[in-house]
Design a protein around this motif. Structure first.
Motif, PDB file in Angstrom:
ATOM      1  N   ARG A 278      14.408   3.456   3.423  1.00 45.17           N
ATOM      2  CA  ARG A 278      14.508   5.065   3.373  1.00 45.17           C
ATOM      3  C   ARG A 278      13.124   5.586   3.057  1.00 45.17           C
ATOM      4  NH1 ARG A 278      18.854   3.934  -0.358  1.00 45.17           N
ATOM      5  NH2 ARG A 278      17.421   4.134  -2.082  1.00 45.17           N
ATOM      6  N   ASP A 279      12.210   4.598   2.416  1.00 45.08           N
ATOM      7  CA  ASP A 279      10.933   5.521   1.887  1.00 45.08           C
ATOM      8  C   ASP A 279      10.067   6.189   3.213  1.00 45.08           C
ATOM      9  OD1 ASP A 279       9.035   4.198  -0.826  1.00 45.08           O
ATOM     10  OD2 ASP A 279       8.123   5.823   0.670  1.00 45.08           O
ATOM     11  N   PRO A 280       9.821   7.170   2.873  1.00 51.09           N
ATOM     12  CA  PRO A 280       8.989   7.868   3.767  1.00 51.09           C
ATOM     13  C   PRO A 280       7.500   7.638   3.994  1.00 51.09           C
ATOM     14  CG  PRO A 280       9.279   9.321   1.686  1.00 51.09           C
ATOM     15  CD  PRO A 280      10.086   8.073   1.646  1.00 51.09           C
TER      16      PRO A 280
ATOM     17  N   ARG B 134       4.847  -0.213   7.713  1.00 52.69           N
ATOM     18  CA  ARG B 134       5.630  -0.098   9.004  1.00 52.69           C
ATOM     19  C   ARG B 134       5.542   1.403   9.215  1.00 52.69           C
ATOM     20  NH1 ARG B 134       7.623   2.658   5.784  1.00 52.69           N
ATOM     21  NH2 ARG B 134       9.526   2.806   4.917  1.00 52.69           N
ATOM     22  N   PRO B 135       5.782   2.020  10.652  1.00 55.05           N
ATOM     23  CA  PRO B 135       6.247   3.220  10.492  1.00 55.05           C
ATOM     24  C   PRO B 135       7.254   3.922   9.854  1.00 55.05           C
ATOM     25  CG  PRO B 135       5.924   2.225  12.685  1.00 55.05           C
ATOM     26  CD  PRO B 135       6.021   1.095  11.652  1.00 55.05           C
ATOM     27  N   PRO B 136       7.165   5.213   9.107  1.00 59.16           N
ATOM     28  CA  PRO B 136       8.323   5.650   8.375  1.00 59.16           C
ATOM     29  C   PRO B 136       9.352   5.869   9.290  1.00 59.16           C
ATOM     30  CG  PRO B 136       6.164   6.885   7.889  1.00 59.16           C
ATOM     31  CD  PRO B 136       6.021   6.103   9.084  1.00 59.16           C
ATOM     32  N   GLY B 137      10.375   5.294   8.803  1.00 56.90           N
ATOM     33  CA  GLY B 137      11.668   5.622   9.846  1.00 56.90           C
ATOM     34  C   GLY B 137      12.104   4.077  10.462  1.00 56.90           C
ATOM     35  N   LEU B 138      11.242   3.451  10.490  1.00 55.36           N
ATOM     36  CA  LEU B 138      11.598   1.955  11.057  1.00 55.36           C
ATOM     37  C   LEU B 138      12.246   1.071   9.968  1.00 55.36           C
ATOM     38  CD1 LEU B 138      11.162   0.141  13.592  1.00 55.36           C
ATOM     39  CD2 LEU B 138       8.930  -0.682  12.539  1.00 55.36           C
ATOM     40  N   ARG B 139      13.453   1.013  10.355  1.00 58.88           N
ATOM     41  CA  ARG B 139      14.030   0.041   9.359  1.00 58.88           C
ATOM     42  C   ARG B 139      14.416  -1.463   9.608  1.00 58.88           C
ATOM     43  NH1 ARG B 139      19.915   2.819   8.837  1.00 58.88           N
ATOM     44  NH2 ARG B 139      19.378   3.152  11.039  1.00 58.88           N
ATOM     45  N   ILE B 140      14.554  -2.355   8.676  1.00 63.66           N
ATOM     46  CA  ILE B 140      14.683  -3.663   8.802  1.00 63.66           C
ATOM     47  C   ILE B 140      15.885  -4.199   8.434  1.00 63.66           C
ATOM     48  CG2 ILE B 140      13.420  -5.801   8.021  1.00 63.66           C
ATOM     49  CD1 ILE B 140      10.915  -4.103   7.187  1.00 63.66           C
ATOM     50  N   ASP B 141      16.550  -5.106   9.393  1.00 66.73           N
ATOM     51  CA  ASP B 141      17.615  -5.761   9.057  1.00 66.73           C
ATOM     52  C   ASP B 141      17.289  -7.261   8.958  1.00 66.73           C
ATOM     53  OD1 ASP B 141      20.158  -6.784   9.082  1.00 66.73           O
ATOM     54  OD2 ASP B 141      20.655  -6.592  11.239  1.00 66.73           O
ATOM     55  N   PRO B 142      17.439  -7.832   7.702  1.00 66.45           N
ATOM     56  CA  PRO B 142      17.115  -9.296   7.570  1.00 66.45           C
ATOM     57  C   PRO B 142      18.009 -10.311   8.292  1.00 66.45           C
ATOM     58  CG  PRO B 142      18.282  -8.458   5.608  1.00 66.45           C
ATOM     59  CD  PRO B 142      18.022  -6.986   6.625  1.00 66.45           C
TER      60      PRO B 142
END
Lengths: 312, 150
Positions: free
Chosen positions: A60-62, A146-154
Motif C-alpha cells: 500500500r505504501d506510496p 519498487r515503483p509505487p503501486g507495484l504489489r508483491i504476491d509471495p
C-alpha cells in the motif's frame, strides 16, 4: 527411533517440522518450537490477505523506497532471484492478475481436484512488462524499492524461502525435515536419507518415491488449489505472466529437487509453465512431471546433487 | 564479486531486456495500428467516392441509406466514453488515497506495534507449551514426507 515434531496450519496450508536431537531430546523439541514460532511470524509478516501484515503495508505504501524487515527483504530478494532464474516465468508481481482471476482474498479451497476441460494448451511466456525486475533490495539502508503501486504476491516463493530459513537454524542437529505446505527441506549432520513421496495430482496413490539426505523438494500444480471463476471456468493460482490468466501448458504438476527450497520452488513452477516438451530441461537436479494426458515422467538427472553429497 | 553487486548487475541487465521488449511491443503495436488506420482511410476514401454517386452501380436510394448508416455510426462513436480514460482516473484516485493514508500512517503504526507486542508476549508464554507439544507429537524417523502442490 523418534524425533520431536510439530504440525500446524500456516501459509494457508499445513506446515510441519521434525527434528532429531540425538541424545538431547529437549533441545530438539525446543528447536521445533522455535521453528514453529518463526513460520507463524513469517505468515503474519508476509500474508497478502492480512491488511496489517508488513507485506500488505509495503504493497500500500506510496513511497518508492520503503524500510523493510530482514525477512521481507529476503522475500523480495527471493522474488528477484526466482524471476532471474526462470527467465521471468516466476513473476511475484502479478497481484492484479491473480485478483482478477478470483483469488483476491484468502479462501478455503474445497479440496476438489479439477482439471480444466480440454482447453488448448500452450507454453507460458514472461510478461512483456517484467515488473519483477524493478524490485530492488538495499541491505545497507534496510529498504526495499519498487515503483509505487507495484504489489508483491509471495506465493510459493515464501514457502520455499521459509523452508530454507528454518533449515538454516537446524543444520547442527543430526537430522531435520521442514515441510512448508508441500515444499520440503531435509538435512542434518548425519545426512540420513529420507523418503519423500510425490503426491498424485488426481488424488491417487503417490506417484514416485525419492530418497534424499539433504536438499529440497517442491511441487507446483494446477489441480489442487482450484476454484470456479465468475465465468464458470476452472481457475487456479499458477498464472501465465504473458496473459495474466491461469496457465494451461499441458503439465498439471511438476516436482523439482534442488539444493534449496527457493530454487526447488522456482524450478518446479518453471517446469510447469514451459510445457511438457521443455519441462525436463527445467529440472537439472531431477524431479517428476505429470502431463495433462496422465503421463508421468521421472527425470533422473540427479547427478549434480549426488555429487554434492545432497542425495543418497 | 560481491553476490549482492552481482544480483544488482543481473537485475539491471533484466531491466534493460524488459525495456527492450516493451519498446519492441510498442513498435509492433504502432505498426499494427498505423496499418489498420491506413487500411480504413483507403477504404473510407473508396466508400466515400462511391456514395457520392461516382460509382454508377449505386442507386440514389442506396446512397441515402448508406449515408444514414454512417451518420448513426458517427453518433455512436461520439457518445461512447473512451475506455482508456478509466484507468487514468483510477490512478489519480489512488494517489489521493495514498496522501490520506500517509496521514493515518502514524496512528496505524502505533496500533500495530501494540498488537505485535501483545502477540509476541503471547507467543513467548506459549513457548514452553510448544516445546512440550513437540515432544508429545514425536514421529517415527522412518515416516515418509509427502511433497504436494504448494
Amino acid at each position: 527411533m523418534s524425533e520431536a515434531a510439530a504440525t500446524f496450519p500456516c501459509f494457508g496450508g499445513i506446515c510441519s517440522v521434525r527434528v532429531s536431537g540425538g541424545g538431547e531430546r529437549y533441545a530438539a523439541a525446543g528447536a521445533v518450537a522455535d521453528a514453529k514460532r518463526l513460520l507463524l511470524l513469517a505468515h503474519r509478516t508476509l500474508s497478502r490477505f492480512d491488511p496489517r501484515s508488513e507485506l500488505s503495508r509495503l504493497n500500500r505504501d506510496p513511497r518508492r523506497e520503503v524500510p523493510a524487515s530482514p525477512l521481507l527483504r529476503r522475500l523480495v530478494a527471493g522474488a528477484l532471484s526466482a524471476g532471474m532464474r526462470s527467465g521471468g516465468l516466476v513473476d511475484a508481481t502479478l497481484v492484479d492478475e491473480i485478483e482478477a482471476a478470483g483469488y483476491a482474498e484468502s479462501r478455503d479451497f474445497d479440496g476438489a481436484l479439477r482439471v480444466a476441460p480440454a482447453l488448448p494448451s500452450h507454453p507460458a511466456h514472461p510478461s512483456v512488462r517484467s515488473a519483477w525486475c524493478e524490485l530492488a533490495v538495499d541491505e545497507r539502508a534496510g529498504t526495499v524499492s519498487r515503483p509505487p503501486g507495484l504489489r508483491i504476491d509471495p506465493g510459493g516463493i515464501a514457502k520455499g524461502l521459509l523452508a530454507d530459513e528454518v533449515a538454516a537454524r537446524l543444520t547442527d542437529f543430526p537430522a531435520f525435515a521442514v515441510d512448508c505446505c508441500g515444499d520440503l527441506r531435509v538435512g542434518g549432520t548425519e545426512a540420513r536419507p529420507r523418503t519423500v513421496l510425490v503426491d498424485d495430482p488426481l488424488g491417487g496413490a503417490p506417484l514416485h518415491e525419492l530418497r534424499i539426505a539433504a536438499g529440497a523438494v517442491a511441487t507446483s500444480g494446477v489441480t489442487r488449489r482450484t476454484w470456479i471463476d465468475a465465468e464458470g471456468r476452472v481457475a487456479h493460482q499458477i498464472l501465465d505472466p504473458s496473459s495474466g490468466r491461469p496457465a494451461h501448458t499441458g503439465v498439471i504438476q511438476a516436482t523439482a529437487v534442488a539444493p534449496t527450497g527457493l530454487l526447488a520452488e522456482t524450478l518446479a513452477k518453471s517446469a510447469l509453465l514451459v510445457g511438457p516438451e521443455r519441462a525436463a530441461s527445467q529440472l537439472p537436479f531431477g524431479g517428476v512431471i505429470v502431463a495433462e494426458s496422465g503421463a508421468v515422467v521421472v527425470c533422473e538427472s540427479l547427478a549434480p546433487l549426488a555429487a554434492a553429497g545432497l542425495v543418497a | 564479486m560481491d553476490p549482492i553487486e552481482k544480483r544488482e548487475l543481473k537485475r539491471k541487465a533484466w531491466m534493460r531486456l524488459a525495456a527492450q521488449r516493451r519498446r519492441a511491443g510498442l513498435l509492433r503495436g504502432r505498426v499494427v495500428v498505423i496499418s489498420l488506420i491506413c487500411f480504413a482511410v483507403l477504404w473510407g476514401a473508396v466508400f466515400a467516392q462511391m456514395i457520392t454517386g461516382n460509382d454508377p452501380v449505386l442507386s440514389a436510394k442506396q446512397a441515402t441509406a448508406a449515408k444514414r448508416t454512417v451518420a448513426s455510426a458517427k453518433r455512436e462513436i461520439e457518445t461512447t466514453e473512451p475506455r482508456e480514460l478509466e484507468p487514468k482516473r483510477g490512478r489519480r484516485g489512488e494517489r489521493a488515497d495514498g496522501d490520506s493514508a500517509e496521514s493515518r500512517g502514524e496512528a496505524e503504526a502505533e496500533e500495530l506495534a501494540a498488537v505485535e507486542a501483545e502477540e509476541v508476549a503471547a507467543l513467548e508464554a506459549e513457548e514452553v507449551a510448544a516445546v512440550e507439544a513437540a515432544e508429545a507429537e514425536a514421529v517415527e524417523v522412518e515416516e515418509p514426507l509427502v511433497t504436494s502442490q504448494s
